[in-house]
Design a protein around this motif. Structure first.
Motif, PDB file in Angstrom:
ATOM      1  N   ARG A   8      -4.214  -3.451   0.768  1.00 55.60           N
ATOM      2  CA  ARG A   8      -2.864  -3.014   0.403  1.00 55.60           C
ATOM      3  C   ARG A   8      -1.907  -2.586   1.735  1.00 55.60           C
ATOM      4  O   ARG A   8      -0.625  -2.741   1.597  1.00 55.60           O
ATOM      5  CB  ARG A   8      -2.956  -1.493  -0.422  1.00 55.60           C
ATOM      6  N   VAL A   9      -2.467  -2.150   2.667  1.00 58.52           N
ATOM      7  CA  VAL A   9      -1.488  -1.913   3.717  1.00 58.52           C
ATOM      8  C   VAL A   9      -1.059  -3.535   4.461  1.00 58.52           C
ATOM      9  O   VAL A   9       0.070  -3.534   4.732  1.00 58.52           O
ATOM     10  CB  VAL A   9      -2.479  -1.578   5.041  1.00 58.52           C
ATOM     11  N   TRP A  10      -1.906  -4.304   4.473  1.00 60.43           N
ATOM     12  CA  TRP A  10      -1.636  -5.921   4.800  1.00 60.43           C
ATOM     13  C   TRP A  10      -0.376  -6.117   4.057  1.00 60.43           C
ATOM     14  O   TRP A  10       0.563  -7.101   4.353  1.00 60.43           O
ATOM     15  CB  TRP A  10      -2.869  -6.627   4.976  1.00 60.43           C
ATOM     16  N   ASN A  11      -0.653  -6.287   2.625  1.00 58.18           N
ATOM     17  CA  ASN A  11       0.425  -6.713   1.642  1.00 58.18           C
ATOM     18  C   ASN A  11       1.697  -5.790   1.947  1.00 58.18           C
ATOM     19  O   ASN A  11       2.702  -6.132   1.059  1.00 58.18           O
ATOM     20  CB  ASN A  11      -0.132  -6.758   0.295  1.00 58.18           C
ATOM     21  N   GLY A  12       1.754  -4.729   2.432  1.00 58.94           N
ATOM     22  CA  GLY A  12       3.128  -4.086   2.531  1.00 58.94           C
ATOM     23  C   GLY A  12       3.110  -2.987   1.421  1.00 58.94           C
ATOM     24  O   GLY A  12       4.303  -2.423   1.202  1.00 58.94           O
ATOM     25  N   GLN A  13       1.983  -2.831   0.703  1.00 61.40           N
ATOM     26  CA  GLN A  13       2.162  -1.854  -0.754  1.00 61.40           C
ATOM     27  C   GLN A  13       1.789  -0.474  -0.178  1.00 61.40           C
ATOM     28  O   GLN A  13       2.273   0.319  -1.188  1.00 61.40           O
ATOM     29  CB  GLN A  13       1.079  -2.344  -1.741  1.00 61.40           C
ATOM     30  N   ARG A  14       1.225  -0.239   0.894  1.00 61.34           N
ATOM     31  CA  ARG A  14       0.786   1.116   1.500  1.00 61.34           C
ATOM     32  C   ARG A  14       0.741   1.209   2.978  1.00 61.34           C
ATOM     33  O   ARG A  14       0.945   0.197   3.575  1.00 61.34           O
ATOM     34  CB  ARG A  14      -0.582   1.684   0.962  1.00 61.34           C
TER      35      ARG A  14
END
Length: 343
Positions: free
Chosen positions: A204-210
């Protein structure tokens, strides 16, 4: 996708390669000596191999979204996972059984009922032995897939983190309830939940969502779950896994993206499926012939690499691709038939 993103995914393959290599060394040293103490063996032990399985579970938690983010239905997910897992598994299992039979490795063979159960990949849920001991992780993976597609279907992924917190809370219930039925423990992967959660939070961090700031409470819950229920060394592994994925996301693991490791990561599933019992057969026969255990170790390693590569190139990739292409054509035909009816 940006170049940086591609690099990070290459590093993920390198991590798979490192994990596969470490598991093999563990099986060919420590595990071989445990199972066959009478056979000559390499003069070292590598007990850390079991920790590398936790790396695989963390990678699965990260990578599951590569499938979930592009499916439209539960059927899409089932076909995708079947295409990814079953063809290589079936060939590796039948090849392992054949080699054991031809080599008269009766101590490694399982009974007919267990073989039939292994054909379904669900032997673990029936509490039957695996054709190859390495297959136990597939039971964990299949249970994880069940949990994730249920989450995708009924809860959605937008507010994933509170669900993960509830999942970790259920794990503490398992800790407080020693008599919890084993199938519930297996179905909800309660022994390994925090490691999958670390992978999911990282994605989720890698994908920019968090951001990591947003994920910090949930990461702390995962680490606390490990610390309260596992030994100190597994707790250290949990911290190392979180740090590893944070470094991957920050682009600080480029140094591991070496071509041999990336290549091994690419064949890691087939390699993992075929390496253990086939390697044991080779090492047992080398020991029986009186040759150096190092010869058996490296011969088994070479054969596992060869067979893993062949299964990957001749079965895993083409069969998986054929199944997915068939499914896409079927879906396209169904859409063509539905469109005139709706017009």
């Amino acid at each position: 996708m940006s170049g940086a993103s591609r690099t990070r995914l290459t590093e993920l393959d390198a991590l798979r390669g490192i994990g596969a290599l470490c598991v093999l060394v563990f099986h060919y040293s420590t595990r071989f000596h445990e199972l066959f103490p009478q056979a000559s063996h390499v003069p070292f032990s590598f007990p850390g191999g079991n920790y590398r399985v936790l790396l695989f579970f963390t990678i699965s938690g990260f990578a599951i979204f590569f499938t979930l983010d592009r499916i439209r239905s539960v059927a899409d997910f089932v076909v995708n996972r079947f295409a990814r897992l079953y063809p290589a598994y079936l060939v590796a299992m039948l090849l392992t059984l054949s080699i054991e039979y031809v080599a008269h490795a009766w101590q490694l063979l399982v009974g007919p009922a267990a073989i039939l159960a292994n054909l379904t990949m669900l032997q673990g849920f029936a509490f039957l032995p695996e054709v190859d001991g390495a297959y136990w992780t597939l039971t964990v993976e299949i249970a994880f897939y069940f949990c994730m597609i249920a989450l995708w279907k009924f809860a959605g992924l937008r507010r994933l983190e509170p669900v993960l917190a509830a999942w970790l809370a259920l794990r503490w219930l398992y800790w407080a309830w020693p008599d919890m039925p084993e199938r519930i423990i297996m179905l909800f992967v309660l022994r390994y939940t925090p490691f999958f959660v670390i992978g999911m939070l990282s994605y989720r961090v890698w994908n920019g969502q968090r951001t990591w700031r947003q994920q910090a409470p949930y990461a702390a819950m995962a680490l606390l779950s490990i610390a309260t229920m596992e030994t100190w060394d597994v707790t250290v592994v949990g911290w190392l896994l979180l740090a590893t994925f944070a470094a991957l996301i920050a682009g600080r693991l480029r140094f591991i993206a070496l071509r041999p490791l990336v290549w091994l990561g690419g064949i890691s599933y087939s390699f993992y499926l075929i390496h253990q019992h086939v390697g044991f057969v080779i090492m047992l026969n080398v020991a029986k012939a009186g040759y150096s255990p190092w010869l058996g170790f490296f011969a088994a390693f070479a054969v596992a690499l060869l067979l893993g590569t062949l299964i990957n190139r001749l079965v895993e990739q083409p069969a998986g691709g054929a199944i997915l292409n068939w499914w896409k054509r079927r879906q396209a035909q169904r859409a063509t038939l539905v469109a005139p009816a709706q017009a």
